[in-house]
Enzyme design. Structure first.
Site, mmCIF file in Angstrom:
data_model
loop_
_atom_site.group_PDB
_atom_site.id
_atom_site.type_symbol
_atom_site.label_atom_id
_atom_site.label_comp_id
_atom_site.label_asym_id
_atom_site.label_seq_id
_atom_site.Cartn_x
_atom_site.Cartn_y
_atom_site.Cartn_z
ATOM 1 N N LYS A 110 0.876 -11.057 0.246
ATOM 2 C CA LYS A 110 0.837 -11.394 -1.335
ATOM 3 C C LYS A 110 0.111 -12.110 -1.693
ATOM 4 O O LYS A 110 0.152 -13.302 -0.652
ATOM 5 C CB LYS A 110 1.889 -11.704 -1.670
ATOM 6 C CG LYS A 110 2.321 -10.805 -3.428
ATOM 7 C CD LYS A 110 2.420 -9.712 -3.305
ATOM 8 C CE LYS A 110 2.665 -8.725 -4.949
ATOM 9 N NZ LYS A 110 3.191 -7.360 -4.865
HETATM 10 N N1 GLU Z 1 0.565 -5.311 -6.217
HETATM 11 C C1 GLU Z 1 1.023 -3.611 -5.772
HETATM 12 C C2 GLU Z 1 2.340 -3.475 -4.973
HETATM 13 O O1 GLU Z 1 3.376 -3.968 -5.279
HETATM 14 C C3 GLU Z 1 0.131 -3.028 -5.327
HETATM 15 C C4 GLU Z 1 -0.166 -3.433 -3.743
HETATM 16 C C5 GLU Z 1 -1.838 -3.295 -2.820
HETATM 17 O O2 GLU Z 1 -2.182 -1.913 -3.574
HETATM 18 O O3 GLU Z 1 -1.517 -3.582 -1.871
HETATM 19 O O4 GLU Z 1 2.956 -2.471 -4.100
#
Ligand code: GLU
Length: 420
Positions: A110
């Protein structure tokens, strides 16, 4: 900048508390649990940005890779004033569990920048994004760590990440980021994917409980990418949407809101406030609305020790990451509220991100129908596996989903062994 953070408790401590519950319930080897409680790499970068008025403002950004035992790190980037390193670490940990639960070959990551994107011009947002990408460039890449959208970011931000990375390496490297616009290698269905995945979970649950969505009332917190499409999809299945909210507040109508009119009102005025024919409510009231299905699709920790005993929904569908604290979880479980946890309920986004990555590598792009059909297969099987464990062992859906994810992560970590 908002004066008070939405984070009532340290999210990393909460994620570790959840991990400890899973480790106990699934007898995870303590030394492996120790590894899984930490993040592999945490970057803190300073991002100086020339603002439109000529001054320079310095923002703080983060990128965290939690675990890469099952494949490259994967996860979104969040632009929000409350972003902290520990929040990003917690979110990266949940990404590892989510990818493992859905069986896609990624680890968790993240990123985030503490900023208020609503206060930045397009130019400022672009310069912020490009400098952030440049600062973390050595640690990202299609086989290393793949970015995506999260709260406060969108496909155009992903296009700037793609372009900046490509300018540095000297050729177009599409697969460093997913959630891109279609014209630069995005996937059909990615924008709606998180909500469509949540819809599949809501449908499967409705089937298990013997109560079709067309007979259910729904309240949705958050009208961003996830909440907006989810409201539309649930209404499309015939559910009565009785309450909606965005960051400025909510609206309520027990007879059912016109979702299209609400979305159009938000698109033209910038918020839900003043929607004709609906009673204004606060975000707190939305969470306590009488309904069958409550979908918190905004930020973490909105259902906590202080309000969980007053939640009146029968089912909570976690469109957001971490909207229910562990203390609230215990209260909801005691009260018989079924919680469909984040790593399952909002996994549709990363699943279609995986499809986007695969399509980019193969340079062969699928139709929207193909994407949606594959998403349904992955989501339904993750749901069914979780439900089966929930029934077999009498575990909450959260413990079952987290247990499946963490066990797979633990197995991969153990199988690969420790280096050196
Ligand atoms: N931000 C989204 C999540 O929390 C998508 C993450 C992604 O597609 O890599 O799952």
């Amino acid at each position: 900048m908002s004066p008070v953070s939405h984070l009532r408790e340290n999210p990393l401590e909460l994620a570790r508390e959840q991990l400890a519950r899973v480790a106990a319930a699934f007898e995870i080897d303590p030394s492996i649990a120790e590894i899984l409680g930490r993040c592999k790499k945490s970057l803190i970068v300073s991002i100086p940005v020339r603002m439109d008025d000529g001054t320079v403002k310095v923002f703080e950004g983060y990128r965290v890779a939690h675990n890469v035992a099952r494949g490259p790190a994967k996860g979104g980037i969040r632009y929000h004033p409350d972003v902290t390193l520990d929040e990003v670490r917690a979110l990266s940990m949940w990404m590892s569990w989510k990818c493992a639960l859905t069986g896609i070959p990624f680890g968790g990551a993240k990123g985030g920048i503490a900023c208020d994107p609503k206060q930045l011009s397009r130019g400022e947002l672009e310069r912020l994004t490009r400098r952030y990408t440049a600062e973390i460039i050595a640690d990202i890449g299609p086989e290393r760590d793949i970015l995506a959208p999260d709260v406060g970011t969108d496909p155009s931000v992903m296009a700037w990440v793609f372009d900046t990375y490509s300018m540095h390496v000297g050729y177009s490297e599409r697969e460093v980021v997913t959630g891109k616009p279609l014209e630069v290698g995005g996937s059909h269905g990615r924008l709606e994917a998180t909500s469509r995945g949540a819809l599949f979970c809501a449908r499967s649950t409705a089937e298990k409980l013997g109560r079709p969505l067309s007979e259910q009332t729904v309240a949705i917190q958050g009208l961003g990418n996830v909440g907006g499409f989810l409201a539309r999809f649930l209404a499309g299945d015939g559910a009565r949407v009785v309450a909606l909210s965005d960051s400025s507040g909510g609206v309520h109508d027990p007879a059912g809101l016109d979702v299209e009119a609400a979305l159009a009102h938000k698109a033209t005025t910038g918020s839900l406030a003043g929607l004709p024919g609906a009673r204004p409510i606060t975000n707190e009231e939305l969470l306590l609305t009488e309904c069958d299905l409550l979908a918190p699709c905004a930020l973490e920790q909105v259902i906590h020790e202080g309000n969980a005993d007053r939640v009146r929904a029968r089912v909570v569908l976690e469109g957001a990451n971490g909207p229910v604290t562990p203390a609230a979880d215990v209260i909801l479980e005691q009260r018989g509220v079924l919680v469909l946890p984040d790593v399952l309920a909002n996994a549709g986004g990363v699943v279609v991100s995986y499809f986007e990555w695969v399509q980019g590598i193969q340079k062969y792009f699928w139709s929207e129908a193909e994407v949606n059909a594959q998403l349904e297969i992955v989501m339904t099987s993750a749901f069914d596996e979780t439900w089966a464990l929930h029934e077999e062992r009498g575990l909450s859906m959260r413990l079952a989903a987290y247990g499946l994810g963490v066990q797979r992560l633990a197995d991969a970590t153990k199988t690969r062994g420790l280096y050196p």
